[in-house]
Design a protein around this motif. Sequence first.
Motif, short mmCIF file in Angstrom:
data_model
loop_
_atom_site.label_atom_id
_atom_site.label_comp_id
_atom_site.label_asym_id
_atom_site.label_seq_id
_atom_site.Cartn_x
_atom_site.Cartn_y
_atom_site.Cartn_z
N GLY A 142 5.66 5.09 -7.84
CA GLY A 142 6.37 5.46 -6.63
C GLY A 142 6.27 4.49 -5.47
O GLY A 142 6.97 4.68 -4.47
N VAL A 143 5.44 3.44 -5.56
CA VAL A 143 5.24 2.58 -4.39
C VAL A 143 6.47 1.76 -4.04
O VAL A 143 6.58 1.25 -2.92
CB VAL A 143 4.04 1.62 -4.58
N ALA A 144 7.42 1.64 -4.96
CA ALA A 144 8.59 0.81 -4.70
C ALA A 144 9.79 1.60 -4.19
O ALA A 144 10.88 1.05 -4.06
CB ALA A 144 8.98 0.06 -5.97
N GLU A 145 9.60 2.86 -3.90
CA GLU A 145 10.72 3.65 -3.39
C GLU A 145 11.26 3.01 -2.11
O GLU A 145 10.52 2.68 -1.19
CB GLU A 145 10.29 5.09 -3.13
N PRO A 152 19.76 2.29 -16.93
CA PRO A 152 20.78 2.78 -16.00
C PRO A 152 20.21 3.32 -14.69
O PRO A 152 20.75 3.05 -13.61
CB PRO A 152 21.49 3.88 -16.79
N SER A 153 19.14 4.10 -14.75
CA SER A 153 18.61 4.72 -13.53
C SER A 153 18.11 3.67 -12.55
O SER A 153 18.28 3.81 -11.33
CB SER A 153 17.48 5.70 -13.87
N VAL A 154 17.49 2.60 -13.03
CA VAL A 154 16.97 1.56 -12.15
C VAL A 154 18.12 0.77 -11.53
O VAL A 154 18.06 0.39 -10.35
CB VAL A 154 15.99 0.64 -12.90
N ALA A 155 19.18 0.53 -12.28
CA ALA A 155 20.34 -0.13 -11.70
C ALA A 155 20.89 0.70 -10.55
O ALA A 155 21.21 0.17 -9.47
CB ALA A 155 21.41 -0.34 -12.78
N MET A 156 20.98 2.01 -10.76
CA MET A 156 21.50 2.89 -9.72
C MET A 156 20.58 2.92 -8.51
O MET A 156 21.04 2.81 -7.37
CB MET A 156 21.69 4.29 -10.30
N GLN A 157 19.28 3.05 -8.74
CA GLN A 157 18.33 3.13 -7.64
C GLN A 157 18.23 1.82 -6.87
O GLN A 157 17.94 1.82 -5.68
CB GLN A 157 16.95 3.53 -8.17
N SER A 158 18.45 0.71 -7.57
CA SER A 158 18.30 -0.60 -6.94
C SER A 158 19.60 -1.11 -6.33
O SER A 158 19.62 -2.17 -5.70
CB SER A 158 17.78 -1.62 -7.97
N THR A 174 13.07 2.28 -19.76
CA THR A 174 12.83 3.04 -18.53
C THR A 174 12.24 2.18 -17.43
O THR A 174 12.15 2.63 -16.30
CB THR A 174 11.84 4.21 -18.79
N ASP A 175 11.82 0.95 -17.74
CA ASP A 175 11.20 0.06 -16.77
C ASP A 175 9.89 0.69 -16.26
O ASP A 175 9.26 1.46 -16.95
CB ASP A 175 12.17 -0.26 -15.63
N ASN A 176 9.49 0.33 -15.03
CA ASN A 176 8.21 0.83 -14.51
C ASN A 176 8.43 2.06 -13.65
O ASN A 176 9.50 2.27 -13.08
CB ASN A 176 7.51 -0.27 -13.71
N VAL A 177 7.38 2.87 -13.53
CA VAL A 177 7.50 4.10 -12.75
C VAL A 177 7.24 3.87 -11.26
O VAL A 177 7.30 4.81 -10.48
CB VAL A 177 6.54 5.20 -13.29
N CYS A 178 6.97 2.61 -10.86
CA CYS A 178 6.92 2.31 -9.43
C CYS A 178 8.28 2.55 -8.81
O CYS A 178 8.40 2.97 -7.65
CB CYS A 178 6.51 0.86 -9.19
N ASN A 179 9.31 2.26 -9.56
CA ASN A 179 10.67 2.38 -9.05
C ASN A 179 11.40 3.55 -9.70
O ASN A 179 11.95 4.40 -9.01
CB ASN A 179 11.43 1.07 -9.33
N ASN A 180 11.41 3.62 -11.02
CA ASN A 180 12.13 4.65 -11.74
C ASN A 180 11.49 6.03 -11.53
O ASN A 180 12.18 7.04 -11.46
CB ASN A 180 12.16 4.31 -13.23
N THR A 181 10.18 6.08 -11.48
CA THR A 181 9.34 7.27 -11.29
C THR A 181 9.24 8.17 -12.51
O THR A 181 8.44 9.10 -12.50
CB THR A 181 9.75 8.12 -10.07
N ASN A 182 10.02 7.95 -13.58
CA ASN A 182 9.81 8.75 -14.78
C ASN A 182 10.12 7.94 -16.03
O ASN A 182 10.67 6.84 -15.94
CB ASN A 182 10.62 10.05 -14.74
#
Length: 450
Positions: A77-80, A277-283, A304-312
């Motif tokens: 979550g640190v990359a939110e 897909p979720s990281v593309a959208m969030q980023s 899913t990449d890392n959970v710092c950004n994706n969170t799940n």
Amino acid sequence: MTEHADPRLIVADVVWTPPGITYSPGVVEIDGGRVVSVGPVRDSRPSGPGVVDLGEALVMPGLVNTHAHTPMSLMRGVAEGHSLLTMEGFLQVLRTREAHLTPDLVPASVSVSCADFIRHGVTTFADQYFYADRIAPAVIESGLRAALAWGIVELGDDEARAREIAAATAFAESMQGVSDVVRGWLGPHAFFVDNRPDAMLAEREAAARLGVGLHVHFSTSGEEDEYCRSAYGTSALEQLSRMDMLSVPTILAHCNTVPVDELLLLAGTSAAMAVIPSVAMQSGVPAAPVRAALDAGVTVTLGTDNVCNNTNVDLFEEMRLLGKLAAFTSQVPNQVTPREILGIATVNGHRALGGAPQDGRIEPGAVADLLAIPLAEIARGPVGAQSLEAGLVYGTSGASVRDSMVAGRWLMRDREVLSVDVAAALAQQQRDYDILVSRIARGDRGSSWT
């Protein structure tokens, strides 16, 4: 943790396998960690020693997460609010914390991530991070199938380049023959961006010599193309082809900005696009061109990449978002079909990681990596109104996975993770995080990527 005997036969009301074959009810025979046979139940359901009847459940191949960073659950979550797909976000958000990281803070978070994968139906994953020698024991203990790549960041520094390539190569060498399901790879962090051409060639040669693969971030935001057009007058993908970088198994993670008209350069190579897909959208970056890549004959996989950004780490959510994002960006409904999406998350993942042609399916010779979901938890329309594949992609959550196995060994039964002491891992992760925060406050530096 409860002990559960590994089965010889698995019976369920539904057995589903790519490319869309359904047995209802079905039975799967397993021996030596592989599927021996699969088919419909005839006459009466088998019972007795070695038989596990999962009842009103669907059995399907386990999911393959082709881009993850398991130790980074320590910094969930640190990359939110930031994009980690740019060098600025990578340096300001992650490197400032990783500068204080030491190997002892890695294993518990790897175990937490592995348990998270197991709970959400992931049975195979590809990881990229430094301290892979501390990642491997936790992954082996979890029972998951994995390709673990030692992350290499050199940023044009000759000393860092030599040190990191040597460490990654030594790790990949050390993993050979250690485990039947866990292998060591090399992990250039990002071609051209923080791994320069001479490093890339050395990495390719080491991977080819050891018979392993490369796991790299690519086309996250167009920085590679900017560098290559300035340095070579070509795109990054054209330059990779010229350098023969795609001749070894290679995970190209993200591929959000890869030029559509150059996708044929990837077709027929050993490289795969791992889209998130979720990281593309969030980023706030473009969606990877999944439909065009499939049509060009490119192997497309899901991560899913890392959970710092994706969170799940819910790959069912990534499947659902892949389908919706592809339709939204193209304005074409069902542009990537549910059946194709399920193949991306199973068969294609194993193909990208060097698996056998039948892996990711439930058929003779395939690895016995399976998951089970209660039929009641698949939100599906009336039979005949909606396909089972659509119900799995658009109406199922990873949280609905009840049982999972790798190589015929149960990793979870009745939603109890058997191979990881989850409570102990979470408690240790909290202690590790408190140590990391105190180091940051004091300015004590660790030894990662320095």
